[in-house]
Design an enzyme around this catalytic site. Structure first.
Site, short mmCIF file in Angstrom:
data_model
loop_
_atom_site.label_atom_id
_atom_site.label_comp_id
_atom_site.label_asym_id
_atom_site.label_seq_id
_atom_site.Cartn_x
_atom_site.Cartn_y
_atom_site.Cartn_z
N THR A 142 15.58 -2.11 -10.37
CA THR A 142 16.02 -3.14 -11.31
C THR A 142 17.53 -3.30 -11.25
OG1 THR A 142 15.86 -3.88 -13.61
CG2 THR A 142 16.35 -1.56 -13.28
N GLN A 169 20.38 -3.56 -16.84
CA GLN A 169 21.01 -2.38 -17.45
C GLN A 169 20.25 -1.90 -18.67
OE1 GLN A 169 23.02 -1.08 -14.82
NE2 GLN A 169 23.87 -0.20 -16.67
N HIS A 170 19.69 -2.85 -19.46
CA HIS A 170 18.89 -2.47 -20.64
C HIS A 170 17.73 -1.57 -20.22
CE1 HIS A 170 20.77 -5.02 -23.65
NE2 HIS A 170 20.66 -6.07 -22.85
N LYS A 171 17.04 -2.00 -19.17
CA LYS A 171 15.88 -1.25 -18.69
C LYS A 171 16.31 0.12 -18.18
CE LYS A 171 12.60 -3.49 -16.50
NZ LYS A 171 11.82 -4.15 -15.41
N ASP A 193 6.37 -3.13 -13.35
CA ASP A 193 6.14 -4.50 -13.73
C ASP A 193 5.60 -4.46 -15.14
OD1 ASP A 193 6.37 -7.22 -13.19
OD2 ASP A 193 4.29 -7.40 -12.56
N GLY A 252 13.90 -9.50 -23.97
CA GLY A 252 12.61 -10.11 -23.63
C GLY A 252 11.93 -10.72 -24.84
N TYR A 253 10.64 -10.42 -24.98
CA TYR A 253 9.83 -10.99 -26.05
C TYR A 253 9.87 -10.16 -27.34
CZ TYR A 253 7.67 -13.98 -22.46
OH TYR A 253 7.45 -14.90 -21.46
N ARG A 295 6.62 1.08 -22.25
CA ARG A 295 7.40 1.76 -21.21
C ARG A 295 7.41 3.26 -21.50
NH1 ARG A 295 11.44 -1.68 -20.85
NH2 ARG A 295 10.38 -2.78 -19.19
#
Length: 193
Positions: A9, A12-14, A70, A150-151, A178
């Protein structure tokens, strides 16, 4: 000795979320850390296929243990949409437009059931392994909260009266899809050691 995991990825958040969950025994790196800016074409038809495409690309490019993931939002009333197209449902990584599209499609819908799913694929010298996490909830009728990404502002997990975007990172990271996938990953790595 800390184990390096290359996460497929630039987000950065992830990366930070995964680092927080994995803790001090791991060094989480990203494509940005390796100055890899090629577009990884996610043309799989499932979350599993897309996760593997990313992990395989990173492992073949760097030789580092690589984690592709994903994730997406699956809404029952929309026949599973946005699903694998979550990040580009109304515009590539434009989550304001993506959420507006979902809310528009859900406007007259009573069934608000949905879940977030993350499928992770670890590829290293030992082969390929998958880890999957889900969290079930409801789609809110309006946005709420300013945290997360995201959502998160329209997803309210079951047994909560707030959205992911209303939660602190620590609170979200204890229950998220996650987190559940990474817990499976941690169990697997602990067995390997």
């Amino acid at each position: 000795m800390k184990k390096e995991i290359l996460v497929a990825t630039h987000n950065q958040h992830k990366k930070e979320e995964i680092q927080q969950i994995l803790g001090a025994n791991f060094i989480v790196t990203s494509l940005t850390d390796y100055n890899i800016h090629d577009e990884i074409v996610e043309d799989g038809l499932t979350f599993h296929e897309n996760a593997r495409i990313k992990a395989e690309y990173c492992f073949k490019t760097t030789g580092k243990a690589s984690l592709g993931d994903d994730s997406g939002l699956v809404i029952e009333a929309l026949d599973g949409r946005p699903g694998i197209f979550s990040a580009r449902y109304a515009g590539k990584h434009d989550f304001a437009k993506n959420m507006a599209k979902v809310l528009g499609e859900m406007e007259h819908e009573e069934n608000r059931k949905a879940y977030f799913v993350t499928v992770m694929c670890l590829m290293d010298e030992n082969g390929v392994n998958y880890f999957e996490g889900r969290i079930y909830g409801q789609i809110r009728r309006e946005l709420s909260g300013s945290k997360g990404f995201g959502y998160d502002p329209i997803f309210q997990p079951d047994n909560y009266d707030i959205t992911f975007a209303d939660m602190s990172a620590e609170e979200k990271n204890t229950i998220s899809h996650r987190r559940k996938a990474l817990d499976q990953f941690l169990e697997f790595v602990a067995e390997e050691i």
